[in-house]
Scaffold this active site. Sequence first.
Site, PDB file in Angstrom:
ATOM      1  N   GLY A  18       0.814  -1.211   0.000  1.00 44.01           N
ATOM      2  CA  GLY A  18       0.000   0.000   0.000  1.00 44.01           C
ATOM      3  C   GLY A  18       0.846   1.259   0.000  1.00 44.01           C
ATOM      4  N   ARG A  42       0.967  -5.759  -4.845  1.00 43.16           N
ATOM      5  CA  ARG A  42       1.024  -6.650  -3.681  1.00 43.16           C
ATOM      6  C   ARG A  42       1.448  -8.072  -4.042  1.00 43.16           C
ATOM      7  NH1 ARG A  42      -0.958  -4.228   0.838  1.00 43.16           N
ATOM      8  NH2 ARG A  42      -2.287  -2.399   0.573  1.00 43.16           N
ATOM      9  N   ASP A  68       5.548  -7.397   5.511  1.00 47.37           N
ATOM     10  CA  ASP A  68       5.510  -8.512   4.565  1.00 47.37           C
ATOM     11  C   ASP A  68       6.448  -8.289   3.389  1.00 47.37           C
ATOM     12  OD1 ASP A  68       3.667 -10.546   5.557  1.00 47.37           O
ATOM     13  OD2 ASP A  68       2.139  -9.000   5.438  1.00 47.37           O
ATOM     14  N   LYS A  96       8.422   1.043   5.256  1.00 43.71           N
ATOM     15  CA  LYS A  96       7.241   1.810   4.868  1.00 43.71           C
ATOM     16  C   LYS A  96       5.986   1.199   5.455  1.00 43.71           C
ATOM     17  CE  LYS A  96       4.519   0.301   2.470  1.00 43.71           C
ATOM     18  NZ  LYS A  96       3.607  -0.478   1.621  1.00 43.71           N
ATOM     19  N   THR A  97       5.135   1.987   6.073  1.00 43.19           N
ATOM     20  CA  THR A  97       3.752   1.641   6.350  1.00 43.19           C
ATOM     21  C   THR A  97       3.129   2.728   7.191  1.00 43.19           C
ATOM     22  OG1 THR A  97       2.178   0.132   7.416  1.00 43.19           O
ATOM     23  CG2 THR A  97       4.385   0.124   8.296  1.00 43.19           C
ATOM     24  N   ASP A 101       0.657   2.326   8.939  1.00 38.56           N
ATOM     25  CA  ASP A 101       0.128   1.682  10.150  1.00 38.56           C
ATOM     26  C   ASP A 101       1.040   1.868  11.353  1.00 38.56           C
ATOM     27  OD1 ASP A 101      -1.850   0.861   8.483  1.00 38.56           O
ATOM     28  OD2 ASP A 101      -1.469  -1.278   8.666  1.00 38.56           O
ATOM     29  N   TYR A 153     -24.792  15.161  16.806  1.00 39.86           N
ATOM     30  CA  TYR A 153     -24.341  13.895  16.211  1.00 39.86           C
ATOM     31  C   TYR A 153     -23.197  13.271  17.002  1.00 39.86           C
ATOM     32  CZ  TYR A 153     -26.901  15.303  11.995  1.00 39.86           C
ATOM     33  OH  TYR A 153     -27.874  15.682  11.116  1.00 39.86           O
ATOM     34  N   TYR A 177      -7.826   5.684   2.780  1.00 44.24           N
ATOM     35  CA  TYR A 177      -7.144   6.146   1.571  1.00 44.24           C
ATOM     36  C   TYR A 177      -6.851   7.638   1.601  1.00 44.24           C
ATOM     37  CZ  TYR A 177      -8.122   1.527  -0.274  1.00 44.24           C
ATOM     38  OH  TYR A 177      -8.161   0.175  -0.452  1.00 44.24           O
TER      39      TYR A 177
END
Length: 551
Positions: A81, A145, A176, A202-203, A205, A243, A425
Amino acid sequence: MEISALQKARYAYRPKLPVILTGPVSDIAIEFGTPTESVADQADLRALFKHSYGKPLARFVKGKNDKITRRLTVGVILSGGQAPGGHNVIAGLYDGLKKGNKDSKLLGFLGGPSGLIENKVVEITDAFMDEYRNTGGFDMIGSGRTKIETPEQFAASLETAKKLGLDAVVIIGGDDSNTNAALLAEYFLEKGEKIQVIGCPKTIDGDLKNEHIETSFGFDTATKTYSELIGNIERDANSAKKYWHFIKLMGRSASHIALECALQTQPNICLISEEVEAKKLSLGQIVDQICDSIVKRAANKENFGVVLIPEGLVEFVPEMKKLIAELNDLMAHYADEFAGLSGFETQAAWLGKKLSAESAKVFASLPAEIAKQLLMDRDPHGNVQVSRIETEKLLIGMVEQRLAELKKTGSYTGKFSALAHFFGYEGRCAFPSNFDADYTYALGFTAFVLIASGLTGYLSSVKNLTAPADQWVAGGVPLTMMMNMEQRHGSKKPVIRKALVELDGKPFKAFAAKRAEWAVKTSFLFPGAIQYYGPSEVCDQPTKTLILEHS
């Protein structure tokens, strides 16, 4: 090509570097530490990585390096990603190669690892590189991927590398992708080839980190982007006052994004998956926690609020984790049989016979739409695609039901109207922050030095990141050092261990100390948009997570 005013201005930005990388490249030497061990499963990994296991840590120091100016041909891959700053890794690598020897070449593999397998490549030139400096996205060469895992794929990768005369391959990716880099480095060594492999962390997350990899690139930019959006929603919630916003945030296996965004924006509730797992909280208990805040705020005439939800939450709720694990194994072992079943009711009946009694009961209790989402196509690793599970909507539905029960008993007299959001995204291809632009450029330049110094099976490392960039410390970490064995596709595979939120760590403790207050009192913080120009305390600051971890 038409470009925006900001893109034009960002072309002129000159990323900052650790001082060791600013002088002549021939003055950068390597200082090695002692041999390393993997984080777990040492015997298994030593047997799998016979030629690359146990390498020492590498650190750049001032000294003579006669090898560094030789002509090199390097291939680069963007894998997995997108994350802000990927283009600057390539820029740092490119500039390092050209600084070492103007005749060195950088080739970009198109579409991710499949580009290496299929020999789809483009040469990166000055003009081409200059179109992408300091910009977001991976559109320069594209990503993918594809995993290099079959004997045929490894053989094809070697054939491509030899045809192109590569000295090295750089893989820019997450855990991964860098596991794949370790396997490729081992394969080349096993075949007696001198082609090197270097990874870059890289990530968005934030789960590829340890004491030597302080953060993965893209995390800074992505969390600042999400926090701007959350701050905007908080301000709207406090303006309309009607809300509750349930916001799911990207981050499958770890809650680093949710935690960082909570520290930046101070929402009423932020769920942390790792805490849910540690306390063995059921879905019902999570709903009670949310409802407690809603009831208390309603008593203060504040029928509004913000809830942050990590993308992978469902995999940490004990009963859901057990169900998902069983589903993943069943769909791996009975893939053809399951594929032959038509319609959700038929699939559900089949699963009712295959699942354990406990998991079958949980599956049957889920809303049909959520249950269907659990059965969607698996990701490339054979796991459920949690980003497609609308956890935010599941929680809204359960909260509504619980509040209705509380209203009947007179325990709740407020009004509840909820809106669901998923931010994913939106943060993956933003213009990199100054921090990420600098960090990624340094990672790319560091990858060049590792290659030019003859190393393979290493991850590019830049440390001391809370200090000014000139004080950053560059070097390399052996990929096998970060690995363990995990269950994938029904069997044990070597993988880089994901770094989860540490409940005894400073970032979580800072959050935990304030969340009870935030749950009841409106304490929203509005960080605003990423700033690229202005005082350093506004433009160059790293994440709150990084600052707290190193305080």
